[in-house]
Scaffold this motif. Structure first.
Motif, mmCIF file in Angstrom:
data_model
loop_
_atom_site.group_PDB
_atom_site.id
_atom_site.type_symbol
_atom_site.label_atom_id
_atom_site.label_comp_id
_atom_site.label_asym_id
_atom_site.label_seq_id
_atom_site.Cartn_x
_atom_site.Cartn_y
_atom_site.Cartn_z
ATOM 1 N N VAL A 3 -5.965 0.630 34.611
ATOM 2 C CA VAL A 3 -6.887 1.382 33.761
ATOM 3 C C VAL A 3 -7.442 2.645 34.408
ATOM 4 C CG1 VAL A 3 -7.486 -0.604 32.343
ATOM 5 C CG2 VAL A 3 -8.825 -0.133 34.370
ATOM 6 N N ASN A 4 -7.447 2.712 35.748
ATOM 7 C CA ASN A 4 -7.888 3.917 36.441
ATOM 8 C C ASN A 4 -7.168 4.033 37.776
ATOM 9 O OD1 ASN A 4 -10.915 3.129 35.122
ATOM 10 N ND2 ASN A 4 -10.221 5.227 34.890
ATOM 11 N N LEU A 5 -7.045 5.263 38.242
ATOM 12 C CA LEU A 5 -6.546 5.554 39.579
ATOM 13 C C LEU A 5 -7.621 6.351 40.299
ATOM 14 C CD1 LEU A 5 -2.848 6.684 38.904
ATOM 15 C CD2 LEU A 5 -3.653 4.435 39.617
ATOM 16 N N PHE A 6 -7.524 6.363 41.631
ATOM 17 C CA PHE A 6 -8.441 7.152 42.444
ATOM 18 C C PHE A 6 -7.665 7.728 43.611
ATOM 19 C CE2 PHE A 6 -11.321 7.532 46.106
ATOM 20 C CZ PHE A 6 -12.261 8.411 45.572
ATOM 21 N N GLU A 7 -7.800 9.012 43.814
ATOM 22 C CA GLU A 7 -7.131 9.652 44.949
ATOM 23 C C GLU A 7 -7.933 9.349 46.209
ATOM 24 O OE1 GLU A 7 -5.313 13.924 46.402
ATOM 25 O OE2 GLU A 7 -6.826 13.915 44.851
ATOM 26 N N GLY A 8 -7.486 8.335 46.935
ATOM 27 C CA GLY A 8 -8.174 7.868 48.128
ATOM 28 C C GLY A 8 -8.041 6.361 48.211
ATOM 29 N N THR A 9 -8.959 5.747 48.952
ATOM 30 C CA THR A 9 -8.890 4.303 49.164
ATOM 31 C C THR A 9 -9.719 3.549 48.131
ATOM 32 O OG1 THR A 9 -10.786 4.289 50.651
ATOM 33 C CG2 THR A 9 -8.606 4.643 51.657
ATOM 34 N N ALA A 10 -9.428 2.255 48.011
ATOM 35 C CA ALA A 10 -10.174 1.388 47.090
ATOM 36 C C ALA A 10 -11.656 1.363 47.470
ATOM 37 C CB ALA A 10 -9.585 -0.016 47.111
ATOM 38 N N GLU A 11 -11.932 1.369 48.765
ATOM 39 C CA GLU A 11 -13.322 1.370 49.223
ATOM 40 C C GLU A 11 -14.056 2.613 48.735
ATOM 41 O OE1 GLU A 11 -15.801 1.588 53.436
ATOM 42 O OE2 GLU A 11 -13.763 0.770 53.455
ATOM 43 N N LEU B 277 -5.932 1.833 42.805
ATOM 44 C CA LEU B 277 -5.876 1.548 41.366
ATOM 45 C C LEU B 277 -6.749 0.358 41.045
ATOM 46 C CD1 LEU B 277 -4.025 -1.176 40.633
ATOM 47 C CD2 LEU B 277 -2.201 0.326 41.363
ATOM 48 N N ILE B 278 -7.197 0.339 39.807
ATOM 49 C CA ILE B 278 -7.946 -0.801 39.295
ATOM 50 C C ILE B 278 -7.290 -1.225 37.990
ATOM 51 C CG2 ILE B 278 -9.655 0.625 38.087
ATOM 52 C CD1 ILE B 278 -11.740 -1.570 38.780
ATOM 53 N N GLY B 279 -7.112 -2.518 37.857
ATOM 54 C CA GLY B 279 -6.488 -3.065 36.664
ATOM 55 C C GLY B 279 -7.515 -3.659 35.716
ATOM 56 N N LYS B 280 -7.023 -4.289 34.685
ATOM 57 C CA LYS B 280 -7.886 -4.906 33.671
ATOM 58 C C LYS B 280 -8.787 -5.990 34.244
ATOM 59 C CE LYS B 280 -5.158 -4.096 29.537
ATOM 60 N NZ LYS B 280 -4.432 -4.725 28.416
ATOM 61 N N LYS B 281 -8.366 -6.609 35.351
ATOM 62 C CA LYS B 281 -9.157 -7.690 35.950
ATOM 63 C C LYS B 281 -10.322 -7.164 36.784
ATOM 64 C CE LYS B 281 -5.372 -10.970 35.960
ATOM 65 N NZ LYS B 281 -4.511 -11.848 36.763
ATOM 66 N N GLY B 282 -10.383 -5.845 37.002
ATOM 67 C CA GLY B 282 -11.510 -5.250 37.702
ATOM 68 C C GLY B 282 -11.428 -5.254 39.219
ATOM 69 N N THR B 283 -10.249 -5.451 39.780
ATOM 70 C CA THR B 283 -10.078 -5.451 41.228
ATOM 71 C C THR B 283 -9.365 -4.185 41.664
ATOM 72 O OG1 THR B 283 -9.889 -7.866 41.210
ATOM 73 C CG2 THR B 283 -9.122 -6.732 43.178
ATOM 74 N N TRP B 284 -9.907 -3.541 42.710
ATOM 75 C CA TRP B 284 -9.298 -2.340 43.263
ATOM 76 C C TRP B 284 -8.227 -2.717 44.277
ATOM 77 C CZ3 TRP B 284 -9.572 2.530 41.684
ATOM 78 C CH2 TRP B 284 -10.641 2.897 40.865
ATOM 79 N N TYR B 285 -7.137 -1.947 44.304
ATOM 80 C CA TYR B 285 -6.050 -2.154 45.245
ATOM 81 C C TYR B 285 -5.671 -0.824 45.888
ATOM 82 C CZ TYR B 285 -5.482 -6.579 42.788
ATOM 83 O OH TYR B 285 -5.694 -7.811 42.223
#
Length: 178
Positions: free
Chosen positions: A103-111, A156-164
């Protein structure tokens, strides 16, 4: 007499081992020079690659989008490629994924993605047409590309709400003929 001969032989072998050690030291120095020269050559190659990247003109290209995951990748209908746009020297690649589960991406780390003020990449809805005549709606993302041919962090974060955390790279740009 035998003792003197034995002492001479031991002395000669010790002297020989000292000289052999010195010879290895010279070889080590030469080896160090060779390694330094190889490192300089690699740096020169990297500089040339950076110059080539800087020479990538504004325009639209197809480019390979590689990830470190079999679960996070470009839709198979896109043959592992996305659309790379270069405007004013800034690169962004649009990739269509396989579903709407990311559902979303982030340029960088999950933290870093979970920190206040983190700017998440929002999805677009892309229609994918498969070779068998079917089509599907999936999420796509416009991902900023800091450099070609170099891995960078993309969380990335998926529908389950966990960042990877993932590592991705963009390679082999080919200009699109208009």
């Amino acid at each position: 007499m035998k003792k003197k001969l034995l002492m001479v032989l031991i002395s000669v072998s010790m002297i020989a081992s000292v000289f052999t050690g010195c010879g290895n030291s010279t070889e080590a120095k030469d080896s160090g020079k060779a390694q330094t020269e190889q490192a300089d050559t690699k740096e020169d190659s990297a500089d040339k690659a950076d110059e080539e990247q800087a020479a990538l003109e504004d325009g639209t290209y197809t480019a390979e989008f590689k990830t470190d995951s079999s679960m996070f990748h470009v839709n198979e209908a896109m043959d592992g490629k996305g659309t790379l746009k270069v405007e004013d020297g800034k690169m962004t690649i649009h990739v269509s994924l396989v579903s709407k589960n990311i559902v979303n991406l982030f340029e960088g780390t999950a933290e870093d993605a979970q920190k206040d003020g983190a700017e998440l990449l929002q999805p677009t809805t892309d229609t994918i047409n498969y070779s068998d005549g079917t089509s599907d709606e999936v999420y796509g993302f416009d991902v900023p590309v800091p450099a070609l041919d170099k891995e960078f962090d993309l969380a990335l974060i998926g529908k389950k709400g966990t960042w990877y955390d993932h590592k991705v790279s963009v390679t082999n740009p080919v200009e699109v003929e208009e």
